[in-house]
Design an enzyme around this catalytic site. Structure first.
Site, short mmCIF file in Angstrom:
data_model
loop_
_atom_site.label_atom_id
_atom_site.label_comp_id
_atom_site.label_asym_id
_atom_site.label_seq_id
_atom_site.Cartn_x
_atom_site.Cartn_y
_atom_site.Cartn_z
N GLY A 13 -19.15 18.01 11.79
CA GLY A 13 -19.31 19.08 10.79
C GLY A 13 -19.39 20.43 11.48
N LEU A 17 -20.61 25.47 7.50
CA LEU A 17 -21.63 26.53 7.49
C LEU A 17 -22.65 26.37 8.62
CD1 LEU A 17 -23.44 28.75 6.10
CD2 LEU A 17 -24.29 26.91 4.61
N TYR A 143 -25.50 11.82 -3.78
CA TYR A 143 -25.77 12.50 -2.50
C TYR A 143 -27.16 12.12 -1.99
CZ TYR A 143 -26.52 16.74 0.45
OH TYR A 143 -26.79 17.62 1.47
N LYS A 147 -28.11 10.18 1.48
CA LYS A 147 -28.90 10.86 2.51
C LYS A 147 -30.17 10.08 2.84
CE LYS A 147 -26.60 14.69 3.50
NZ LYS A 147 -26.14 14.96 4.87
N PRO A 170 -33.28 20.31 5.93
CA PRO A 170 -33.23 21.74 5.61
C PRO A 170 -33.39 21.98 4.10
CG PRO A 170 -31.24 21.03 6.79
CD PRO A 170 -31.96 19.80 6.32
N ASN A 172 -32.23 24.91 1.07
CA ASN A 172 -30.91 25.45 0.71
C ASN A 172 -30.45 26.46 1.78
OD1 ASN A 172 -28.75 26.72 -0.75
ND2 ASN A 172 -29.67 25.98 -2.66
N VAL A 173 -29.26 26.23 2.36
CA VAL A 173 -28.78 27.04 3.49
C VAL A 173 -27.72 28.04 3.03
CG1 VAL A 173 -27.87 26.88 5.86
CG2 VAL A 173 -28.93 24.87 4.82
N HIS A 186 -22.73 26.23 -3.25
CA HIS A 186 -24.14 26.40 -3.58
C HIS A 186 -24.31 27.77 -4.25
CE1 HIS A 186 -24.81 23.06 -0.72
NE2 HIS A 186 -25.84 22.81 -1.50
#
Ligand code: NAP
Ligand code: GDP
Length: 323
Positions: A13, A17, A143, A147, A170, A172-173, A186
């Protein structure tokens, strides 16, 4: 330095982001140590939902450490209409990455959970011990369960083989290189994209989905990158660790919309489309465990600065950004 001291850190990944933020911190902020080789890969390097491609990737780079970020990722509305894909694709990717890591002798794997996979009906603040204590919110159950199974796998690899496969959680990024697609993003990249479009078309109304009341903790991708590197170097437990800003820094979606408007110097009207879903009202997470391990002088980037940086990045890069 002997060859045995060399760390080969594979970031799956690595084109997303969070991956790009780690790359920035390692390559531009001087965080790379002399004995480390960092490799950032995306889906073009290997489709990790395919076991053969996963094995080939590991055979190519022989990682000693893996930061596993690759996943099907998306905001509330993308999750609501794709629970099956979120579940199946992420289950496959995660199983392939963990089993190949085990088979090839990787010493440590750090995978990514999220504060949005916690039980819907719960007490606050949520902490690391509560991940499996009840069903997730119905909007993103695919999801969430995929996870959660990462945590189950991590414990099983530890029980059977003593492996340190761990996870970070984490909130919300947001930040540069985010996904700005209006259907799958998002909330922060979605609202940045939307307001930029409004301003470019000379419009005066900024429409925010939902009531604006839900509360969220948001972490700047560069801060998250620093914390993941900290976990790589300093954290050696299989138990998950929440990587979030403090509880007092939780903001409502309405406050967020105001911050983004200020960063754009937008003077028009902000409207709330209450026909759209709000999702889970809040997911307030405790970062007590993180704070107990971090140096006391660790500082998160102030929210308004991080939002301004993200807006400025989008203004300079929207022609090539992920739309
Ligand atoms: P992102 O920007 O959407 O990036 C996803 C990354 O995964 C990309 O590098 C993508 O590669 C890769 N990928 C997707 N499917 C793949 C596949 N089949 N094979 C190989 N690579 C694949 O996501 P992000 O926001 O950086 O998220 C990183 C991690 O943080 C994820 O595990 C996510 O669940 C977790 N997380 C994110 C948030 C958030 O708010 N964004 C919050 C909590 C946790 P390409 O771009 O090259 O296709
Ligand atoms: P979540 O934090 O996992 O729920 O995911 P999001 O980052 O998608 O945030 C969803 C919250 O932001 C919900 O309360 C939505 O109603 C609200 N929201 C407002 N406008 C938007 C938008 O344009 N896109 C998204 N994804 N959410 C929005």
């Amino acid at each position: 330095m002997s060859d045995g001291d060399k760390l080969v850190i594979l970031v799956t990944g690595g084109t997303g982001l969070v991956g790009k933020a780690i790359k920035t911190v390692v390559e531009e902020h001087g965080e790379r140590q002399d004995n480390e080789q960092w490799i950032f890969v995306g889906s073009r390097d290997a489709d990790l939902s395919d076991l053969e491609q996963t094995k080939k990737l590991f055979d190519k780079y022989h990682p000693t450490h893996v930061i596993h970020l690759a996943a099907m990722v998306g905001g509330l509305f993308h999750n609501m209409s794709n629970n099956l894909d979120f579940f199946r694709i992420n289950m496959k990717i995660n199983d392939n990455v963990l089993e190949t890591s085990y088979q090839t002798g990787v010493k440590k794997v750090i995978s990514c959970l999220s504060t949005c996979i916690f039980p819907d009906k719960t007490t606050y603040p949520i902490d690391e011990t509560m991940i499996h204590n009840g069903p997730p919110h119905s909007s993103n159950f695919g999801y969430s369960y995929a996870k959660r199974m990462l945590d189950v796998s991590n414990h099983a690899y530890y029980e059977k083989y003593g492996k340190i496969f761990t996870s970070v959680v984490p909130c919300n990024v947001f930040g540069p290189y985010d996904n700005f697609n209006l259907h799958s993003s998002h909330v922060i990249p979605g609202l940045i994209r939307k307001l930029h479009d409004v301003i470019m078309s000379g419009g005066g109304v900024f429409t925010v989905l939902g009531s604006g009341k839900p509360l969220r903790q948001f972490i700047y991708s560069i801060d998250l990158a620093r914390l993941i590197i900290f976990v790589l170097r300093e954290y050696n437990s299989v138990e998950p660790i929440i990587l979030s800003v403090d509880e007092k820094d939780e903001v409502s979606i309405a406050e967020l919309a105001t911050r983004i408007s200020e960063a754009f110097e937008f003077k028009g009207e902000i409207k709330f489309d209450t026909s759209a879903a709000d999702g889970q009202y809040k997911k307030t997470a405790s970062n007590k465990k993180l704070r107990s391990l971090l140096p006391t002088d660790f500082k998160f980037t102030p929210f308004n600065i991080a939002i301004t940086n993200s807006v400025d990045w989008y203004k300079s890069n929207y022609k090539t950004a992920r739309l």
